[in-house]
Design an enzyme around this catalytic site. Structure first.
Site, PDB file in Angstrom:
ATOM      1  N   SER A 138      40.183  17.694 -27.859  1.00  0.00           N
ATOM      2  CA  SER A 138      41.239  17.012 -26.988  1.00  0.00           C
ATOM      3  C   SER A 138      42.239  18.114 -26.857  1.00  0.00           C
ATOM      4  CB  SER A 138      41.696  16.053 -27.910  1.00  0.00           C
ATOM      5  OG  SER A 138      42.688  15.366 -27.389  1.00  0.00           O
ATOM      6  N   TYR A 151      45.412  12.461 -36.294  1.00  0.00           N
ATOM      7  CA  TYR A 151      44.700  12.964 -35.053  1.00  0.00           C
ATOM      8  C   TYR A 151      44.555  14.412 -34.563  1.00  0.00           C
ATOM      9  CZ  TYR A 151      42.183  12.186 -30.483  1.00  0.00           C
ATOM     10  OH  TYR A 151      41.522  12.415 -29.618  1.00  0.00           O
TER      11      TYR A 151
END
Length: 235
Positions: A138, A151
């Site tokens: 990501s 995250y």
């Protein structure tokens, strides 16, 4: 394309988009997930493509033996493994004060340790095929944000893991790439895609990118690919 692929988290979102692109090219594709109903629904949708072959396997990336068994099922059915897409992921977003130990462990176990399990289980087969491993990271693996402690940690770690992995495995002729998408129109973190998401990257766009990478001349390796929406809405 006469190749066999293994996709974790392949029953929806990015994983499903990649599976569709591969099947359209005539590949043999195994998808995994933890929910049998979701897997069955994905297989029903994928069978409509009418090309390639599809296999659904229940597996939990948090468990190494589960991933090892899933890889063995692929080899038993098709005899080879050429492409591994480590896609399974989860998002839990809160401040460090509000982040529970359960949520922290879940994010790290699935997004980072889970990829280690998938890759570790696949290496013997990949060495034989001189295959291609892709991890789905990501832009959060290079851009930190508020309430992103778990995250960000998982995706920063995944980017570093994949780049080091690339250096470890290229001596065997195995290619390794990490794909780092920005906003993608998926069901991630409970979101339900709608027409309002038209500006976002679509799962099929990532599928197209994966196929382009697979078709690239073996002498060339894009080891880290950042991808973002070209026209995000103005704030």
């Amino acid at each position: 394309m006469s190749k066999t692929a293994y996709i974790t988290g392949g029953s929806k979102g990015i994983g499903l988009g990649i599976a569709k692109a591969m099947l359209a090219e005539g590949m043999k594709v195994a998808i995994t997930g933890r929910n049998s109903e979701t897997l069955n629904a994905a297989v029903e949708e994928l069978n409509k493509i009418g090309k390639g072959e599809i296999l659904a396997i229940e597996s939990d990336v948090r468990n190494f033996e589960s991933e090892k068994n899933a890889i063995e099922q692929v080899l038993e059915k098709w005899g080879t493994l050429d492409v591994v897409i480590a896609n399974a992921g989860v998002g839990k977003f809160s401040s460090i004060e509000e982040m529970s130990l359960e949520d922290w462990n879940s994010v790290i176990d699935i997004n980072l340790t889970g990829v280690f399990h998938t890759v570790k289980a696949s290496i013997p087969a990949m060495k034989k095929s001189k295959g291609y491993i892709m991890t789905i990271a990501s832009l959060a693996g290079t851009n930190f944000f508020q309430k992103g402690t778990a995250y960000n940690a998982s995706k920063f770690g995944l980017v570093g893991f994949t780049q080091a992995l690339m250096l470890d495995l290229r001596q065997y002729g195995i290619k390794v790439t990490t794909i780092m998408p920005g906003s993608v129109a998926t069901y991630f973190n409970g979101h339900v895609p709608s027409e309002k998401d038209a500006w976002k990257i679509q799962p099929e766009d990532i599928g197209q990118m994966v196929m382009d990478l697979l078709k690239m001349n073996p002498r060339t390796l894009p080891s880290k690919v950042e991808v973002r929406p070209s026209m995000p809405p103005s704030k």
